[in-house]
Motif scaffolding. Structure first.
Motif, PDB file in Angstrom:
ATOM      1  N   ILE A 114       0.835  -1.205   0.000  1.00 59.48           N
ATOM      2  CA  ILE A 114       0.000   0.000   0.000  1.00 59.48           C
ATOM      3  C   ILE A 114       0.869   1.255   0.000  1.00 59.48           C
ATOM      4  O   ILE A 114       0.597   2.212  -0.739  1.00 59.48           O
ATOM      5  CB  ILE A 114      -0.951  -0.014   1.209  1.00 59.48           C
ATOM      6  N   ARG A 115       1.915   1.259   0.808  1.00 59.76           N
ATOM      7  CA  ARG A 115       2.798   2.433   0.867  1.00 59.76           C
ATOM      8  C   ARG A 115       3.513   2.674  -0.462  1.00 59.76           C
ATOM      9  O   ARG A 115       3.705   3.816  -0.875  1.00 59.76           O
ATOM     10  CB  ARG A 115       3.835   2.249   1.982  1.00 59.76           C
ATOM     11  N   GLN A 116       3.922   1.606  -1.111  1.00 60.46           N
ATOM     12  CA  GLN A 116       4.575   1.751  -2.401  1.00 60.46           C
ATOM     13  C   GLN A 116       3.580   2.207  -3.470  1.00 60.46           C
ATOM     14  O   GLN A 116       3.898   3.022  -4.338  1.00 60.46           O
ATOM     15  CB  GLN A 116       5.205   0.423  -2.823  1.00 60.46           C
ATOM     16  N   ALA A 117       2.357   1.669  -3.407  1.00 59.14           N
ATOM     17  CA  ALA A 117       1.377   1.945  -4.462  1.00 59.14           C
ATOM     18  C   ALA A 117       0.841   3.366  -4.401  1.00 59.14           C
ATOM     19  O   ALA A 117       0.489   3.936  -5.440  1.00 59.14           O
ATOM     20  CB  ALA A 117       0.216   0.950  -4.359  1.00 59.14           C
ATOM     21  N   VAL A 118       0.767   3.965  -3.203  1.00 57.26           N
ATOM     22  CA  VAL A 118       0.140   5.276  -3.084  1.00 57.26           C
ATOM     23  C   VAL A 118       0.896   6.330  -3.885  1.00 57.26           C
ATOM     24  O   VAL A 118       0.311   7.333  -4.328  1.00 57.26           O
ATOM     25  CB  VAL A 118       0.024   5.678  -1.597  1.00 57.26           C
ATOM     26  N   LYS A 119       2.178   6.122  -4.120  1.00 57.30           N
ATOM     27  CA  LYS A 119       2.959   7.083  -4.897  1.00 57.30           C
ATOM     28  C   LYS A 119       3.311   6.564  -6.284  1.00 57.30           C
ATOM     29  O   LYS A 119       4.096   7.186  -6.998  1.00 57.30           O
ATOM     30  CB  LYS A 119       4.248   7.425  -4.140  1.00 57.30           C
ATOM     31  N   SER A 120       2.741   5.419  -6.668  1.00 57.39           N
ATOM     32  CA  SER A 120       3.131   4.801  -7.935  1.00 57.39           C
ATOM     33  C   SER A 120       2.653   5.605  -9.142  1.00 57.39           C
ATOM     34  O   SER A 120       3.385   5.729 -10.131  1.00 57.39           O
ATOM     35  CB  SER A 120       2.587   3.363  -8.008  1.00 57.39           C
ATOM     36  N   VAL A 121       1.457   6.156  -9.088  1.00 56.91           N
ATOM     37  CA  VAL A 121       0.922   6.915 -10.224  1.00 56.91           C
ATOM     38  C   VAL A 121       1.461   8.336 -10.220  1.00 56.91           C
ATOM     39  O   VAL A 121       1.979   8.829 -11.231  1.00 56.91           O
ATOM     40  CB  VAL A 121      -0.618   6.912 -10.208  1.00 56.91           C
ATOM     41  N   THR A 122       1.373   9.015  -9.079  1.00 55.57           N
ATOM     42  CA  THR A 122       1.853  10.397  -9.028  1.00 55.57           C
ATOM     43  C   THR A 122       3.361  10.470  -9.202  1.00 55.57           C
ATOM     44  O   THR A 122       3.887  11.467  -9.700  1.00 55.57           O
ATOM     45  CB  THR A 122       1.455  11.043  -7.697  1.00 55.57           C
ATOM     46  N   GLY A 123       4.078   9.442  -8.789  1.00 55.55           N
ATOM     47  CA  GLY A 123       5.519   9.427  -8.970  1.00 55.55           C
ATOM     48  C   GLY A 123       5.953   8.990 -10.352  1.00 55.55           C
ATOM     49  O   GLY A 123       7.117   9.150 -10.720  1.00 55.55           O
ATOM     50  N   GLY A 124       5.032   8.434 -11.121  1.00 54.33           N
ATOM     51  CA  GLY A 124       5.361   7.983 -12.476  1.00 54.33           C
ATOM     52  C   GLY A 124       4.798   8.886 -13.544  1.00 54.33           C
ATOM     53  O   GLY A 124       4.382   8.417 -14.609  1.00 54.33           O
ATOM     54  N   GLY A 125       4.774  10.182 -13.273  1.00 57.71           N
ATOM     55  CA  GLY A 125       4.165  11.135 -14.201  1.00 57.71           C
ATOM     56  C   GLY A 125       4.782  11.110 -15.590  1.00 57.71           C
ATOM     57  O   GLY A 125       4.074  11.079 -16.593  1.00 57.71           O
ATOM     58  N   ARG A 126       6.115  11.128 -15.665  1.00 57.65           N
ATOM     59  CA  ARG A 126       6.760  11.140 -16.977  1.00 57.65           C
ATOM     60  C   ARG A 126       6.484   9.854 -17.745  1.00 57.65           C
ATOM     61  O   ARG A 126       6.293   9.872 -18.963  1.00 57.65           O
ATOM     62  CB  ARG A 126       8.268  11.327 -16.801  1.00 57.65           C
ATOM     63  N   LEU A 127       6.481   8.759 -17.027  1.00 53.49           N
ATOM     64  CA  LEU A 127       6.201   7.478 -17.681  1.00 53.49           C
ATOM     65  C   LEU A 127       4.783   7.454 -18.233  1.00 53.49           C
ATOM     66  O   LEU A 127       4.540   6.972 -19.347  1.00 53.49           O
ATOM     67  CB  LEU A 127       6.405   6.347 -16.669  1.00 53.49           C
ATOM     68  N   ILE A 128       3.840   7.997 -17.483  1.00 48.93           N
ATOM     69  CA  ILE A 128       2.451   8.017 -17.926  1.00 48.93           C
ATOM     70  C   ILE A 128       2.269   8.937 -19.127  1.00 48.93           C
ATOM     71  O   ILE A 128       1.535   8.627 -20.064  1.00 48.93           O
ATOM     72  CB  ILE A 128       1.534   8.440 -16.752  1.00 48.93           C
ATOM     73  N   LEU A 129       2.956  10.074 -19.120  1.00 44.63           N
ATOM     74  CA  LEU A 129       2.797  11.042 -20.203  1.00 44.63           C
ATOM     75  C   LEU A 129       3.484  10.610 -21.491  1.00 44.63           C
ATOM     76  O   LEU A 129       3.059  11.003 -22.578  1.00 44.63           O
ATOM     77  CB  LEU A 129       3.351  12.405 -19.760  1.00 44.63           C
ATOM     78  N   ASN A 130       4.529   9.799 -21.386  1.00 48.48           N
ATOM     79  CA  ASN A 130       5.343   9.491 -22.559  1.00 48.48           C
ATOM     80  C   ASN A 130       5.245   8.048 -23.045  1.00 48.48           C
ATOM     81  O   ASN A 130       5.793   7.741 -24.100  1.00 48.48           O
ATOM     82  CB  ASN A 130       6.826   9.795 -22.254  1.00 48.48           C
ATOM     83  N   THR A 131       4.579   7.184 -22.305  1.00 46.98           N
ATOM     84  CA  THR A 131       4.533   5.769 -22.663  1.00 46.98           C
ATOM     85  C   THR A 131       3.106   5.271 -22.586  1.00 46.98           C
ATOM     86  O   THR A 131       2.381   5.592 -21.638  1.00 46.98           O
ATOM     87  CB  THR A 131       5.426   4.938 -21.720  1.00 46.98           C
ATOM     88  N   ALA A 132       2.716   4.481 -23.568  1.00 44.40           N
ATOM     89  CA  ALA A 132       1.380   3.884 -23.586  1.00 44.40           C
ATOM     90  C   ALA A 132       1.468   2.467 -23.018  1.00 44.40           C
ATOM     91  O   ALA A 132       2.154   1.609 -23.573  1.00 44.40           O
ATOM     92  CB  ALA A 132       0.827   3.856 -25.009  1.00 44.40           C
ATOM     93  N   PHE A 133       0.802   2.241 -21.909  1.00 49.80           N
ATOM     94  CA  PHE A 133       0.755   0.922 -21.284  1.00 49.80           C
ATOM     95  C   PHE A 133      -0.412   0.916 -20.303  1.00 49.80           C
ATOM     96  O   PHE A 133      -0.881   1.980 -19.876  1.00 49.80           O
ATOM     97  CB  PHE A 133       2.072   0.619 -20.549  1.00 49.80           C
ATOM     98  N   PRO A 134      -0.905  -0.252 -19.924  1.00 52.85           N
ATOM     99  CA  PRO A 134      -1.975  -0.295 -18.921  1.00 52.85           C
ATOM    100  C   PRO A 134      -1.483   0.262 -17.592  1.00 52.85           C
ATOM    101  O   PRO A 134      -0.554  -0.266 -16.986  1.00 52.85           O
ATOM    102  CB  PRO A 134      -2.301  -1.801 -18.820  1.00 52.85           C
TER     103      PRO A 134
END
Length: 291
Positions: A114-134
């Motif tokens: 849970i602690r790792q996951a809570v920052k997984s999306v907000t911490g992966g901003g560049r990956l989300i903006l530049n890469t298409a994946f589920p």
């Protein structure tokens, strides 16, 4: 002399692939599940690579990193053992220490995910903006990381179990489905908090207090059988309480877990997993806008 004709408008066709792209405003809703699941399976190695990257950041591949990984929950077990022994004058001795160790280790597996996951999306901003994946791979990788960190702690618990635990028998095989249910609950919570952090940025700070309260409300510092009747509702409202009771039956008593505990734990796991998946998948196309 006539003026030159204006250029014809060009369509949004990829000059290299001749595939026309249609860009539509994002909408909240579930993506087509069958193609999504196919893509998730096709890119499963990506989730494991994300997990390996997280572990390298935590120095998991070094001797001192793995040593601290084991010492941290072990030292916490010692602290809580002394605390409970002083406050309650418990005479359980090494048997209670083994119970405390087993319960804390599996509890940390869930809370670490849970602690790792809570920052997984907000911490992966560049990956989300530049890469298409589920995007669900991000909290999924957090659960994989937590499970990999959970495995080395078994190397500490197994000698203690062999020393003071019941004689190993076929009932010990119940450990595997119970751990799977813990993983199911961890995955459900991971998806919920990963998506929730996008909308409520203080969730990460609140989570530390919530997880501490969760520890005290779970049968870890005490046995599930010691809970008074007036607080028995905690075993029902707490998603991991029935699984911790089953965990204690297997490792402390050497008996098969109660069917009611397994059924309630499985029900909580399914509900949380489905709720987390629906919430995350219905919102993930909005993440790029909000990050």
């Amino acid at each position: 002399m006539t003026a030159p004709a204006p250029p014809k408008p060009r369509d949004r066709t990829d000059e290299f692939t001749s595939v026309q792209h249609v860009y539509e405003p994002h909408r909240v809703g579930l993506p087509p599940l069958r193609p999504y699941l196919r893509e998730l399976w096709r890119r499963r190695e990506f989730a494991f690579e994300l997990s390996r990257t997280d572990l390298r950041a935590l120095h998991f591949n070094t001797v001192f990193g793995q040593l601290w990984l084991v010492l941290n929950p072990l030292l916490l077990t010692c602290v809580y053992f002394i605390l409970v022994d002083i406050l309650r004058r418990r005479t359980g001795g090494i048997e209670f220490f083994a119970h405390l160790m087993a319960a804390l280790f599996v509890f940390h597996f869930v809370t670490d995910a849970i602690r790792q996951a809570v920052k997984s999306v907000t911490g992966g901003g560049r990956l989300i903006l530049n890469t298409a994946f589920p995007r669900v791979m991000l909290p999924g990788a957090s659960v994989i990381t937590a499970f990999k960190r959970f495995l080395p702690t078994l190397a500490i618990f197994i000698p203690v179990y062999l020393l003071v635990g019941p004689t190993p028998g076929p009932e010990l095989l119940w450990v595997f489905p119970v751990v799977a249910l813990f993983g199911l609950i961890a995955t459900g919570f991971a998806m919920l908090v990963a998506a929730g952090q996008v909308y409520f940025r203080d969730l990460k700070n609140f989570l530390n207090y919530a997880l501490r309260i969760w520890l005290y409300a779970s049968p870890i510092l005490y046995y599930a059988s010691e809970i008074p009747d007036r607080y028995h509702f905690l075993l029902i409202l707490n998603p991991i309480a029935p699984l911790l009771a089953a965990w204690s039956d297997i490792l402390d008593e050497g008996i098969a877990p109660a069917p009611g505990d397994l059924a309630l734990g499985a029900a909580w796991g399914i509900v949380l997993f489905v709720a987390g998946a629906l919430f995350f998948l219905s919102r993930e196309r909005e993440f790029a806008v909000r990050l």
